[in-house]
Design an enzyme around this catalytic site. Structure first.
Site, short mmCIF file in Angstrom:
data_model
loop_
_atom_site.label_atom_id
_atom_site.label_comp_id
_atom_site.label_asym_id
_atom_site.label_seq_id
_atom_site.Cartn_x
_atom_site.Cartn_y
_atom_site.Cartn_z
N PRO A 143 0.83 -1.22 0.00
CA PRO A 143 0.00 0.00 0.00
C PRO A 143 0.86 1.27 0.00
O PRO A 143 2.09 1.19 -0.11
CB PRO A 143 -0.75 -0.14 1.32
CG PRO A 143 0.25 -0.74 2.23
CD PRO A 143 1.13 -1.64 1.39
N ALA A 222 -11.27 -4.55 1.53
CA ALA A 222 -11.98 -4.88 0.29
C ALA A 222 -11.07 -5.61 -0.69
O ALA A 222 -11.45 -6.66 -1.25
CB ALA A 222 -12.53 -3.60 -0.34
N THR A 223 -9.86 -5.10 -0.89
CA THR A 223 -8.94 -5.75 -1.82
C THR A 223 -8.47 -7.10 -1.25
O THR A 223 -8.34 -8.08 -1.99
CB THR A 223 -7.74 -4.83 -2.14
OG1 THR A 223 -8.27 -3.61 -2.67
CG2 THR A 223 -6.81 -5.44 -3.16
N GLU A 241 -2.53 -8.55 5.47
CA GLU A 241 -2.45 -7.56 6.56
C GLU A 241 -3.38 -6.43 6.18
O GLU A 241 -3.05 -5.63 5.29
CB GLU A 241 -1.01 -7.03 6.68
CG GLU A 241 0.00 -8.06 7.14
CD GLU A 241 -0.17 -8.41 8.61
OE1 GLU A 241 -0.66 -7.56 9.38
OE2 GLU A 241 0.17 -9.54 8.97
N CYS A 275 -2.24 1.35 9.69
CA CYS A 275 -3.32 0.37 9.89
C CYS A 275 -3.62 0.22 11.38
O CYS A 275 -4.78 0.16 11.76
CB CYS A 275 -3.02 -0.96 9.21
SG CYS A 275 -1.37 -1.56 9.47
P1 ADP Z 1 -6.28 1.72 -1.21
O1 ADP Z 1 -7.72 1.69 -1.67
O2 ADP Z 1 -6.12 2.36 0.11
O3 ADP Z 1 -5.31 2.21 -2.24
P2 ADP Z 1 -5.90 -1.05 -1.84
O4 ADP Z 1 -6.12 -2.23 -0.98
O5 ADP Z 1 -6.79 -0.87 -3.00
O6 ADP Z 1 -5.91 0.21 -0.90
O7 ADP Z 1 -4.40 -1.01 -2.37
C1 ADP Z 1 -3.34 -1.77 -1.85
C2 ADP Z 1 -2.58 -2.39 -3.00
O8 ADP Z 1 -3.43 -3.34 -3.65
C3 ADP Z 1 -2.13 -1.43 -4.09
O9 ADP Z 1 -0.84 -1.82 -4.53
C4 ADP Z 1 -3.18 -1.62 -5.16
O10 ADP Z 1 -2.74 -1.28 -6.46
C5 ADP Z 1 -3.43 -3.10 -5.06
N1 ADP Z 1 -4.71 -3.57 -5.61
C6 ADP Z 1 -5.87 -2.88 -5.72
N2 ADP Z 1 -6.83 -3.66 -6.25
C7 ADP Z 1 -6.28 -4.88 -6.46
C8 ADP Z 1 -6.77 -6.12 -6.98
N3 ADP Z 1 -8.03 -6.28 -7.36
N4 ADP Z 1 -5.91 -7.16 -7.03
C9 ADP Z 1 -4.63 -7.04 -6.63
N5 ADP Z 1 -4.11 -5.89 -6.15
C10 ADP Z 1 -4.92 -4.82 -6.05
#
Ligand code: ADP
Length: 469
Positions: A143, A222-223, A241, A275
């Protein structure tokens, strides 16, 4: 303007496109990050796959490369830290601390010897040993809040255990990670460490690649849930994490003047973008007024500014989306009758700044209390009965950290044990002990990072069972 390249199979490569990365303090471009094409993601995984057998076979070479990586980080601390500060926003001294921590992590693993295999049986009939095997290709997805240390906490143990790695930083702060790849290019054999960049779609392609056997992720819930679901297809292993909504409980015997500073920084360090920062503060009603007064006084003397200014204590939010989210949470809290004791606004001028904000008059049912704000806004909630405070602290889908503040250590410890959190502190918050595993309960994560348990997550068990003639 500097363009930062990808590291694939030991070569620096431009991407299919270059994305401008903004300085959140000025909204000016810091540099351009190469964005990996579909083919480059495949190429990075193929390179890691090809490098795996050689890398896994030589533990001594792994340890010496990790020692060299520590030295490279130390030689380039200033350059890396300035880039972190510029793309992420935090004060330079904290960015310097982050790089020093990353170098220390490499040093730790350079000296670390994996525990020996367990011999279960060794007699005339049989030799049975429980060993560990690396997975092969590990994907590390990180992140934007603490980009380098969060990557190195994954990278160093994963490589030490014999895996090879493809890392993808956040699209909001990719430059420091791409710089790290450039600096480490000749430290690891080609293909052992690959760094690609891009948005979530690049992360998704990487995480679903059939050659990736393990995903180590730090980011949003969510991710994390999407990765968990996606990993089911071929049962990839994963460590997640995720976020938190940490409660701190201040009991009636707490010494407010003595703890106010620690509570303030527990909530506001890195502008609250941690976090396991304090995100809800429960205080006994007898201390409510004095705690609010102490926090307001501290907030009002806090220097907000550009991270490169040595006087700055708090930088901006790292990106516009996060600023907008924090503003929306504060606006929503106001509509629910919140009292804003100090702060509550974005100051005039450029940058994604938000004043450190102390809020009361709201409780469960309001988004600022129920959700993770990840910004410099702290709701303070009075309680009369500690049992009620414990119940409120635990009534959350999150379970990352929690803390109890009291002069009675034994009572604090007893309450800490009842808090549903992977990290439970007494009279501190945010403190991470090297060697301690970090991991969240409930929706805050899956598995552990750090310490022996975190190290073991980068390998799987194999039972060697030999019949003797
Ligand atoms: P934020 O919304 O705070 O940026 P994310 O969880 O979306 O937090 O981002 C954390 C990491 O996960 C970033 O490197 C982002 O590019 C990546 N990411 C976001 N969506 C996906 C996905 N569907 N699959 C894999 N990695 C993702």
């Amino acid at each position: 303007m500097t363009r930062y390249a990808l590291l694939i199979d030991g070569q620096l490569q431009p991407g299919e496109q270059a994305d401008a990365v903004l300085d959140p303090a000025t909204e000016q471009t810091v540099g351009y990050a190469a964005r990996a094409s579909h083919a480059q993601v495949d190429e990075a995984v193929a390179a890691a796959h090809k490098a795996f057998a050689g890398w896994a076979a030589d533990p001594q070479a792994r340890r010496s490369a990790l020692a060299q990586a520590a030295a490279v980080l130390r030689e380039n601390t200033q350059q890396i830290a300035e880039l972190i500060s510029r793309e992420q926003g935090r004060p330079l001294r904290f960015a310097l601390g982050e790089v020093a921590g990353a170098a220390a992590t490499f040093d730790h693993y350079a000296a670390f010897q994996a525990p020996p295999a367990e011999v279960l049986r060794d007699d005339e009939q049989r030799l049975v040993r429980i060993e560990r095997r690396p997975f092969g290709v590990v994907a590390a997805i990180t992140p934007w809040n603490v980009p380098i240390i969060l990557l190195v906490l994954k990278l160093a143990p994963a490589l030490h255990a014999g895996n090879t790695l493809v890392a993808k930083p956040s699209e909001h702060t990719p430059l420091s990670t791409l710089l790290l790849g450039q600096l480490l290019k000749d430290v690891f054999p080609a293909g052992v460490l690959n760094i690609i960049a891009g948005d979530g779609s690049v992360g998704e392609q990487l995480s679903k690649h059939p050659e990736v056997r393990h995903i180590t992720f730090t980011g949003s819930v969510a991710t994390g849930k999407r990765l968990y679901a996606g990993a089911a297809d071929d049962l990839k292993r994963l460590t997640l994490e995720l976020g938190g909504n940490d409660a701190a409980l201040v009991l009636e015997d707490a010494d407010i003047p003595a703890i106010a500073e620690a509570l303030f920084w527990g909530a506001f360090w890195n502008s609250g973008q941690v976090c396991f920062a304090i995100k809800r503060l429960y205080v006994h009603e007898d201390l409510f007024a004095s705690l609010i007064a102490a926090l307001v006084a501290r907030a009002e003397k806090t220097r907000l500014g550009n991270g490169l200014d040595p006087l700055t204590e708090l930088g901006p939010l790292t990106n516009r989306q996060q600023l907008e989210r924090v503003k929306a949470l504060v606006a929503d809290a106001r509509t629910h009758g919140a009292i804003i004791h100090t702060g509550g606004h974005q100051p005039e001028g450029p940058g994604y700044f938000f004043e450190p904000t102390i809020v009361s008059g709201i409780g469960a049912g309001v988004a600022l209390v129920d959700e993770e704000q990840f910004g410099p806004v702290l709701p303070v909630i009075a309680f009369r009965d500690v049992e009620d405070a414990i119940r409120q602290a635990n009534a959350s889908p999150f379970g990352l950290g929690a803390s109890v503040w009291t002069r009675d250590i034994a009572r604090g410890e007893a309450i800490a044990r009842r808090l549903d959190a992977g990290l439970a502190w007494v009279n501190q918050h945010l403190e991470v002990q090297p060697g301690a595993p970090k991991g969240g309960h409930k929706s805050s994560g899956l598995g552990y990072e750090g310490g022996l348990r975190g190290y073991e997550a980068f390998s799987e068990l194999q039972v060697i069972n030999i019949a003797r003639p």
